[in-house]
Design a protein around this motif. Structure first.
Motif, PDB file in Angstrom:
ATOM      1  N   LEU A  56       0.730  -1.272   0.092  1.00  0.00           N
ATOM      2  CA  LEU A  56       0.047  -0.107   0.057  1.00  0.00           C
ATOM      3  C   LEU A  56       0.765   1.467  -0.023  1.00  0.00           C
ATOM      4  O   LEU A  56       1.960   1.203   0.261  1.00  0.00           O
ATOM      5  CB  LEU A  56      -0.971  -0.010   1.099  1.00  0.00           C
ATOM      6  N   LYS A  57       0.312   2.301  -0.637  1.00  0.00           N
ATOM      7  CA  LYS A  57       0.771   3.680  -0.302  1.00  0.00           C
ATOM      8  C   LYS A  57       0.249   4.355   0.745  1.00  0.00           C
ATOM      9  O   LYS A  57      -0.775   5.074   0.607  1.00  0.00           O
ATOM     10  CB  LYS A  57       0.699   4.616  -1.708  1.00  0.00           C
ATOM     11  N   TRP A  58       1.298   4.322   1.858  1.00  0.00           N
ATOM     12  CA  TRP A  58       0.981   5.064   2.954  1.00  0.00           C
ATOM     13  C   TRP A  58       1.215   6.529   2.872  1.00  0.00           C
ATOM     14  O   TRP A  58       2.165   6.698   2.506  1.00  0.00           O
ATOM     15  CB  TRP A  58       1.657   4.351   4.155  1.00  0.00           C
ATOM     16  N   ARG A  59       0.379   7.176   3.888  1.00  0.00           N
ATOM     17  CA  ARG A  59       0.726   9.016   3.831  1.00  0.00           C
ATOM     18  C   ARG A  59       0.442   9.214   5.308  1.00  0.00           C
ATOM     19  O   ARG A  59      -0.594   8.750   5.950  1.00  0.00           O
ATOM     20  CB  ARG A  59       0.032   9.572   2.918  1.00  0.00           C
ATOM     21  N   LYS A  60       1.315  10.007   5.922  1.00  0.00           N
ATOM     22  CA  LYS A  60       1.086  10.537   7.261  1.00  0.00           C
ATOM     23  C   LYS A  60       0.243  11.855   7.214  1.00  0.00           C
ATOM     24  O   LYS A  60       0.521  12.515   6.464  1.00  0.00           O
ATOM     25  CB  LYS A  60       2.393  10.340   7.838  1.00  0.00           C
ATOM     26  N   SER A  61      -0.703  11.836   8.222  1.00  0.00           N
ATOM     27  CA  SER A  61      -1.196  13.189   8.466  1.00  0.00           C
ATOM     28  C   SER A  61      -0.431  14.178   8.676  1.00  0.00           C
ATOM     29  O   SER A  61       0.349  14.091   9.608  1.00  0.00           O
ATOM     30  CB  SER A  61      -2.621  13.120   9.490  1.00  0.00           C
ATOM     31  N   THR A  62      -0.443  15.512   8.266  1.00  0.00           N
ATOM     32  CA  THR A  62       0.219  16.892   8.543  1.00  0.00           C
ATOM     33  C   THR A  62      -0.168  17.186  10.066  1.00  0.00           C
ATOM     34  O   THR A  62       0.696  17.880  10.408  1.00  0.00           O
ATOM     35  CB  THR A  62      -0.067  17.954   7.790  1.00  0.00           C
ATOM     36  N   TYR A  63      -1.152  16.592  10.607  1.00  0.00           N
ATOM     37  CA  TYR A  63      -1.722  16.988  11.885  1.00  0.00           C
ATOM     38  C   TYR A  63      -1.134  15.935  12.868  1.00  0.00           C
ATOM     39  O   TYR A  63      -1.463  15.880  14.277  1.00  0.00           O
ATOM     40  CB  TYR A  63      -3.089  17.098  11.874  1.00  0.00           C
ATOM     41  N   SER A  64      -0.336  15.155  12.641  1.00  0.00           N
ATOM     42  CA  SER A  64       0.234  13.944  13.523  1.00  0.00           C
ATOM     43  C   SER A  64       0.824  14.315  14.696  1.00  0.00           C
ATOM     44  O   SER A  64       1.116  13.434  15.463  1.00  0.00           O
ATOM     45  CB  SER A  64       0.700  12.654  12.585  1.00  0.00           C
ATOM     46  N   GLY A  65       1.732  15.322  14.468  1.00  0.00           N
ATOM     47  CA  GLY A  65       2.512  15.849  15.527  1.00  0.00           C
ATOM     48  C   GLY A  65       3.972  15.731  15.120  1.00  0.00           C
ATOM     49  O   GLY A  65       4.191  15.179  14.054  1.00  0.00           O
ATOM     50  N   ASP A  66       4.559  15.463  16.506  1.00  0.00           N
ATOM     51  CA  ASP A  66       6.357  15.421  16.058  1.00  0.00           C
ATOM     52  C   ASP A  66       6.431  14.152  15.911  1.00  0.00           C
ATOM     53  O   ASP A  66       6.431  13.216  16.821  1.00  0.00           O
ATOM     54  CB  ASP A  66       6.893  16.105  17.230  1.00  0.00           C
ATOM     55  N   PRO A  67       7.281  13.858  14.809  1.00  0.00           N
ATOM     56  CA  PRO A  67       7.470  12.117  14.662  1.00  0.00           C
ATOM     57  C   PRO A  67       8.516  11.499  15.752  1.00  0.00           C
ATOM     58  O   PRO A  67       8.620  10.473  16.013  1.00  0.00           O
ATOM     59  CB  PRO A  67       7.897  12.185  13.284  1.00  0.00           C
TER      60      PRO A  67
END
Length: 73
Positions: free
Chosen positions: A13-24
């Motif tokens: 799958l092509k995964w994407r992270k939310s820009t609202y997820s916070g500090d990685p």
């Protein structure tokens, strides 16, 4: 009802992270991916770990509950 995605499906799958997820660095990130008619959800700090699949309606309900604070401990 959430379903567990097979490891081979998760890897493709092509995964994407939310820009609202916070500090990685803190590890509070969630990633989403289209999975057929479903939406995959996984923990970004454990990309090889388990992932769940929700229907679009189920995911909307889950996100709504999170935003409303209905799942706060």
């Amino acid at each position: 009802m959430a379903r567990i995605l097979a490891a081979t499906t998760v890897a493709s799958l092509k995964w994407r992270k939310s820009t609202y997820s916070g500090d990685p660095e803190i590890g509070t990130c969630v990633e989403l991916a289209p999975a057929g008619g479903m939406r995959g959800v996984r923990d970004s700090k454990n990309p090889d770990g388990p992932a769940l699949a929700f229907s679009v309606g189920e995911l909307r309900a889950l996100l709504g509950a999170v935003k409303n604070g209905d799942l706060d401990l």
